[in-house]
Scaffold this motif. Structure first.
Motif, short mmCIF file in Angstrom:
data_model
loop_
_atom_site.label_atom_id
_atom_site.label_comp_id
_atom_site.label_asym_id
_atom_site.label_seq_id
_atom_site.Cartn_x
_atom_site.Cartn_y
_atom_site.Cartn_z
N THR A 180 2.03 13.42 0.90
CA THR A 180 1.43 12.31 1.63
C THR A 180 0.97 12.75 3.02
O THR A 180 1.30 13.84 3.48
CB THR A 180 2.43 11.14 1.77
N VAL A 181 0.22 11.87 3.66
CA VAL A 181 -0.24 12.10 5.03
C VAL A 181 0.09 10.87 5.86
O VAL A 181 0.36 9.79 5.33
CB VAL A 181 -1.75 12.38 5.08
N GLY A 182 0.07 11.04 7.17
CA GLY A 182 0.24 9.91 8.06
C GLY A 182 1.69 9.54 8.31
O GLY A 182 2.61 10.36 8.16
N PRO A 194 0.81 -1.22 0.00
CA PRO A 194 0.00 0.00 0.00
C PRO A 194 0.84 1.27 0.00
O PRO A 194 0.51 2.24 -0.68
CB PRO A 194 -0.83 -0.13 1.29
N GLU A 195 1.95 1.27 0.73
CA GLU A 195 2.79 2.47 0.76
C GLU A 195 3.49 2.66 -0.58
O GLU A 195 3.70 3.81 -1.01
CB GLU A 195 3.80 2.38 1.90
N LYS A 196 3.85 1.57 -1.24
CA LYS A 196 4.43 1.70 -2.58
C LYS A 196 3.41 2.29 -3.54
O LYS A 196 3.74 3.14 -4.38
CB LYS A 196 4.92 0.34 -3.09
N ARG A 197 2.16 1.87 -3.39
CA ARG A 197 1.12 2.42 -4.24
C ARG A 197 0.89 3.90 -3.96
O ARG A 197 0.65 4.68 -4.87
CB ARG A 197 -0.18 1.64 -4.04
N LYS A 207 -3.69 17.54 -4.04
CA LYS A 207 -4.03 17.07 -2.69
C LYS A 207 -3.09 15.96 -2.22
O LYS A 207 -2.55 15.20 -3.00
CB LYS A 207 -5.48 16.57 -2.67
N ARG A 208 -2.94 15.90 -0.89
CA ARG A 208 -2.14 14.83 -0.28
C ARG A 208 -2.91 13.51 -0.31
O ARG A 208 -4.15 13.50 -0.31
CB ARG A 208 -1.81 15.18 1.18
N ILE A 209 -2.15 12.42 -0.31
CA ILE A 209 -2.79 11.10 -0.26
C ILE A 209 -2.06 10.25 0.78
O ILE A 209 -0.94 10.56 1.19
CB ILE A 209 -2.76 10.38 -1.63
N GLY A 210 -2.72 9.17 1.21
CA GLY A 210 -2.16 8.26 2.19
C GLY A 210 -2.70 6.87 1.97
O GLY A 210 -3.51 6.63 1.07
N THR A 211 -2.30 5.94 2.82
CA THR A 211 -2.74 4.55 2.66
C THR A 211 -4.25 4.42 2.83
O THR A 211 -4.85 3.48 2.30
CB THR A 211 -2.03 3.64 3.67
N GLN A 212 -4.87 5.37 3.56
CA GLN A 212 -6.32 5.30 3.73
C GLN A 212 -7.07 5.56 2.42
O GLN A 212 -8.25 5.26 2.29
CB GLN A 212 -6.80 6.30 4.80
#
Length: 340
Positions: free
Chosen positions: A184-186, A40-43, A322-327
């Motif tokens: 990113t976030v988180g 997921p983090e690679k994605r 916008k930022r993105i994260g694993t969520q």
């Protein structure tokens, strides 16, 4: 200022744009192995550049096309003399593009892992080889009286050029880590910030050595000013990421890249490809350029097309700001619609 001087500056600007944009692009590809802990983090990392990576490569095509049209002798000598490293870069860029497109086409773990390996290596190798190539251009290579490269592939693997490769590799990875923190976030954002700080310190040490070497070897007052700007901007980028100001850090790391490219071109001018055999055999903005009429037509075309390209690419970055994260990854195992 003559038109061939103008086009020398424009080509420098195109390479600056390419290294600024593709720099963090390569950095993200390298970070898929250095930063991401799971799929997921690679994605997440891949998705930060999903909508823009192919647009970033347009700057390379434009820089190459402009060099071919404005300085055909430079283009011919460069691409024949640097055939193997440039071919390797081209193969990497082709495989890298296929990897981005094909990675999510099938859900099998081996399939995705293999393409992720491809993304890593085809990001790392060009990031290193571009520094080697430009290091050799500035240092000078074996060019004879017929404007032909007469050296070997191993002549290109000299200490100065290899150091240049390490500079672009570390600088692009640092640039990518700052971009990852910005987008990113988180937890991944926190780790990207910490990694960027470490990478920044390593980059500063290597880059300072390379820039000083360049200045001593072939620099002048103008290149010295560019070197100072690059060093100050890099220190500022490291301080900003340490303070958690990703936006400022990204802008300053971009200025570092721009000032470093400016320094190399200022140290190069009026040559475009110095000869290490005899300075009289060097390719210059005068003896390597196209006819004044060709340059005039190119200038009009560039004046019309360039603003349109800049507006479109700026709009693309604004839309995907916008930022993105694993969520935001709906299902890491079954959802295969990566952003593109």
């Amino acid at each position: 200022m003559e038109l061939h001087d103008v086009w020398f500056v424009l080509i420098a600007v195109l390479w600056t744009g390419y290294f600024f944009l593709e720099g963090f692009d390569f950095g993200i590809g390298i970070l898929t192995k250095l930063l991401a802990r799971d799929r997921p983090e690679k994605r997440v990392l891949i998705n930060t550049i999903g909508p823009v990576w192919d647009g970033n490569e347009v700057w390379l095509l434009t820089a190459g096309g402009a060099t071919f049209a404005a300085f055909p002798e430079w283009y011919a000598t460069l691409f024949s003399g640097f055939y193997l490293p440039l071919l390797l870069i081209l193969v990497c860029l082709i495989i890298r593009g296929v990897a981005f497109e094909y990675r999510a086409k099938r859900p099998e773990e081996n399939w995705q892992r293999n393409w992720e390996q491809a993304i890593f290596w085809t990001s790392l190798l060009p990031a290193f080889l571009w520094g080697v190539a430009f290091g050799n251009i500035v240092r000078g290579v074996k060019i004879d009286a017929d404007m032909e490269y007469v050296g070997t592939f191993f002549d290109l693997l000299n200490p100065y050029a290899l150091l240049g490769g390490l500079v672009t590799l570390t600088l692009f990875t640092f640039h990518g880590a700052v971009f990852a923190a910005l987008k990113t976030v988180g937890d991944i954002r926190v780790r990207a910030r910490a990694l960027a700080l470490k990478l920044g310190l390593v980059t500063a040490a290597i880059a300072l050595l390379f820039l000083i070497w360049t200045q001593v070897h072939t620099g002048d007052a103008s290149s010295f000013v560019a070197m100072v700007i690059a060093v100050v901007a890099l220190v500022g980028a490291i301080a900003a990421i340490r303070a958690g100001r990703e936006g400022w850090s990204f802008a300053l790391s971009g200025i570092t890249i721009a000032a470093s490219v400016a320094m190399l071109f200022l140290a190069l001018f009026p040559d475009v490809m110095p000869s290490s055999l005899d300075p009289e055999w060097s390719l210059t903005v005068t003896n390597a350029s196209s006819s004044p009429y060709t340059l005039k037509i190119m200038t009009w075309c560039a004046a019309i097309a360039t603003p349109l390209v800049l507006l479109y690419q700026s709009w693309t970055y604004w839309v995907f700001r916008k930022r993105i994260g694993t969520q935001h990854i709906a299902d890491a195992q079954h959802h295969t619609a990566d952003a593109h």
